[in-house]
Design a protein around this motif. Structure first.
Motif, PDB file in Angstrom:
ATOM      1  N   ASN A  30      28.153  59.546 112.758  1.00  0.00           N
ATOM      2  CA  ASN A  30      28.822  58.835 113.849  1.00  0.00           C
ATOM      3  C   ASN A  30      29.845  57.859 113.286  1.00  0.00           C
ATOM      4  OD1 ASN A  30      27.193  60.034 115.855  1.00  0.00           O
ATOM      5  ND2 ASN A  30      25.586  58.532 115.463  1.00  0.00           N
ATOM      6  N   ASN A  31      29.441  57.182 112.225  1.00  0.00           N
ATOM      7  CA  ASN A  31      30.359  56.259 111.571  1.00  0.00           C
ATOM      8  C   ASN A  31      29.945  56.070 110.130  1.00  0.00           C
ATOM      9  OD1 ASN A  31      28.516  53.929 111.271  1.00  0.00           O
ATOM     10  ND2 ASN A  31      28.681  53.748 113.482  1.00  0.00           N
ATOM     11  N   GLN A  33      30.077  52.989 107.068  1.00  0.00           N
ATOM     12  CA  GLN A  33      30.333  51.567 106.847  1.00  0.00           C
ATOM     13  C   GLN A  33      30.325  51.279 105.343  1.00  0.00           C
ATOM     14  OE1 GLN A  33      27.804  49.053 109.303  1.00  0.00           O
ATOM     15  NE2 GLN A  33      27.491  50.710 110.787  1.00  0.00           N
ATOM     16  N   GLY A  92      25.865  56.347 109.481  1.00  0.00           N
ATOM     17  CA  GLY A  92      25.086  56.317 110.708  1.00  0.00           C
ATOM     18  C   GLY A  92      25.189  57.666 111.392  1.00  0.00           C
ATOM     19  N   ARG A  93      24.074  58.180 111.814  1.00  0.00           N
ATOM     20  CA  ARG A  93      24.090  59.468 112.505  1.00  0.00           C
ATOM     21  C   ARG A  93      22.963  59.531 113.507  1.00  0.00           C
ATOM     22  NH1 ARG A  93      20.629  63.234 109.382  1.00  0.00           N
ATOM     23  NH2 ARG A  93      19.653  62.034 107.747  1.00  0.00           N
ATOM     24  N   GLY A  94      23.039  60.465 114.413  1.00  0.00           N
ATOM     25  CA  GLY A  94      21.998  60.619 115.408  1.00  0.00           C
ATOM     26  C   GLY A  94      22.025  59.500 116.433  1.00  0.00           C
ATOM     27  N   ALA A  95      20.921  59.361 117.151  1.00  0.00           N
ATOM     28  CA  ALA A  95      20.862  58.439 118.279  1.00  0.00           C
ATOM     29  C   ALA A  95      20.174  57.122 117.943  1.00  0.00           C
ATOM     30  CB  ALA A  95      20.145  59.105 119.442  1.00  0.00           C
ATOM     31  N   THR A  96      19.688  56.975 116.731  1.00  0.00           N
ATOM     32  CA  THR A  96      19.050  55.708 116.388  1.00  0.00           C
ATOM     33  C   THR A  96      20.084  54.753 115.815  1.00  0.00           C
ATOM     34  OG1 THR A  96      18.555  56.176 114.073  1.00  0.00           O
ATOM     35  CG2 THR A  96      17.037  57.044 115.723  1.00  0.00           C
ATOM     36  N   ASN A  97      19.677  53.521 115.573  1.00  0.00           N
ATOM     37  CA  ASN A  97      20.589  52.536 115.011  1.00  0.00           C
ATOM     38  C   ASN A  97      20.441  52.430 113.492  1.00  0.00           C
ATOM     39  OD1 ASN A  97      22.696  50.866 115.630  1.00  0.00           O
ATOM     40  ND2 ASN A  97      21.450  49.058 115.948  1.00  0.00           N
ATOM     41  N   LYS A  98      19.829  53.442 112.873  1.00  0.00           N
ATOM     42  CA  LYS A  98      19.584  53.400 111.432  1.00  0.00           C
ATOM     43  C   LYS A  98      20.834  53.720 110.650  1.00  0.00           C
ATOM     44  CE  LYS A  98      16.307  56.469 111.442  1.00  0.00           C
ATOM     45  NZ  LYS A  98      15.226  57.350 110.932  1.00  0.00           N
ATOM     46  N   LEU A  99      20.919  53.120 109.458  1.00  0.00           N
ATOM     47  CA  LEU A  99      21.942  53.479 108.484  1.00  0.00           C
ATOM     48  C   LEU A  99      21.243  54.014 107.244  1.00  0.00           C
ATOM     49  CD1 LEU A  99      24.299  50.363 108.604  1.00  0.00           C
ATOM     50  CD2 LEU A  99      24.745  52.631 109.589  1.00  0.00           C
ATOM     51  N   PHE A 101      21.909  54.258 103.223  1.00  0.00           N
ATOM     52  CA  PHE A 101      22.776  53.695 102.199  1.00  0.00           C
ATOM     53  C   PHE A 101      22.824  54.584 100.967  1.00  0.00           C
ATOM     54  CE2 PHE A 101      23.907  49.447 103.625  1.00  0.00           C
ATOM     55  CZ  PHE A 101      23.065  49.303 104.723  1.00  0.00           C
TER      56      PHE A 101
END
Lengths: 111, 115
Positions: A30-31, A33, A92-99, A101
């Motif tokens: 998704n993004n 960072q 970041g991927r999927g529907a959770t807010n996890k990253l 690293f």
């Protein structure tokens, strides 16, 4: 397993030179960072680029994203000794807010 | 004091002991995370929480327990510490603006040594 792999693992340059770090990842995102970590400190967010963006600037930082190659680069222009730190990409991927690293690039800027 | 704080900053313990690492944030962020950082592995997610009373496992949850009774606190407990849990532990938080990943804000870290 790590999603992001930074390259190079370590980089030493002279003050005033440009520093380029690369990040490759494995799955769609998704993004992406970039974070900086000074020795003995927590990570600090630098810049976020979304999957539909190709380039982003923030001060002396320039980030590019190539989703077809699953890679990103961070360029620091006119580096300073204070830029000495470890730099991490995070995806970041999927529907959770996890990253997830990567393992980081250690940048040393010699005065 | 604004921001995200961790305590203690340094901890030495012995194998088999229970240890709790504290994390407190003042932003009322929905999400909180615990990572461990080891040489050669970067940051690995241990547990995360989307809101009070909602927690979920990350990449390396074994040997750890978390709770989140209040939005601002997210303690991490090592139930029976092992030498392999010697590491630097970072807590982070992020807002819930959209359904995708937002910027994370990190605490200063806790250096844990298990003898």
């Amino acid at each position: 397993s790590q999603q992001g792999e930074e390259d190079p693992q370590a980089l030493s340059i002279q003050e005033g030179e440009n520093a380029t770090m690369n990040c490759s990842y494995k799955t769609s995102i998704n993004n992406l960072q970039w974070y900086r970590q000074n020795s003995g400190r927590g990570l600090v967010h630098l810049i976020l680029i979304r999957s539909n963006e190709r380039e982003k600037h923030s001060g002396r930082l320039r980030v590019t994203l190539d989703t077809s190659k699953k890679s990103s680069s961070l360029l620091i222009t006119a580096s300073r000794a204070a830029d000495t730190a470890s730099y991490f990409c995070a995806t970041g991927r999927g529907a959770t807010n996890k990253l997830i690293f990567g393992t980081g690039t250690l940048l040393a800027v010699q005065p | 004091d604004a921001g995200i704080t961790q305590s203690p900053r340094y901890k030495i313990t012995e194998t088999g002991r229970q240890v709790t690492l504290m994390c407190h944030q003042t932003w009322s962020h929905s999400y909180m995370f615990w990572y461990r950082q080891d040489l050669g592995h970067g940051l690995r997610l241990i547990y995360y929480s989307a809101a009070a009373d909602i927690t979920d496992k990350g990449e390396v949850p074994d040997g750890y327990v978390v709770s989140r009774s209040k939005t601002e606190n997210f303690p991490l407990t090592l139930e029976s510490a092992t030498r392999s849990q010697t590491s630097v532990y970072f807590c982070a938080s992020s807002e819930l603006k959209t359904s995708v990943q937002e910027t994370q804000y990190f605490g200063p870290g806790t250096r844990l040594l298990v003898l």
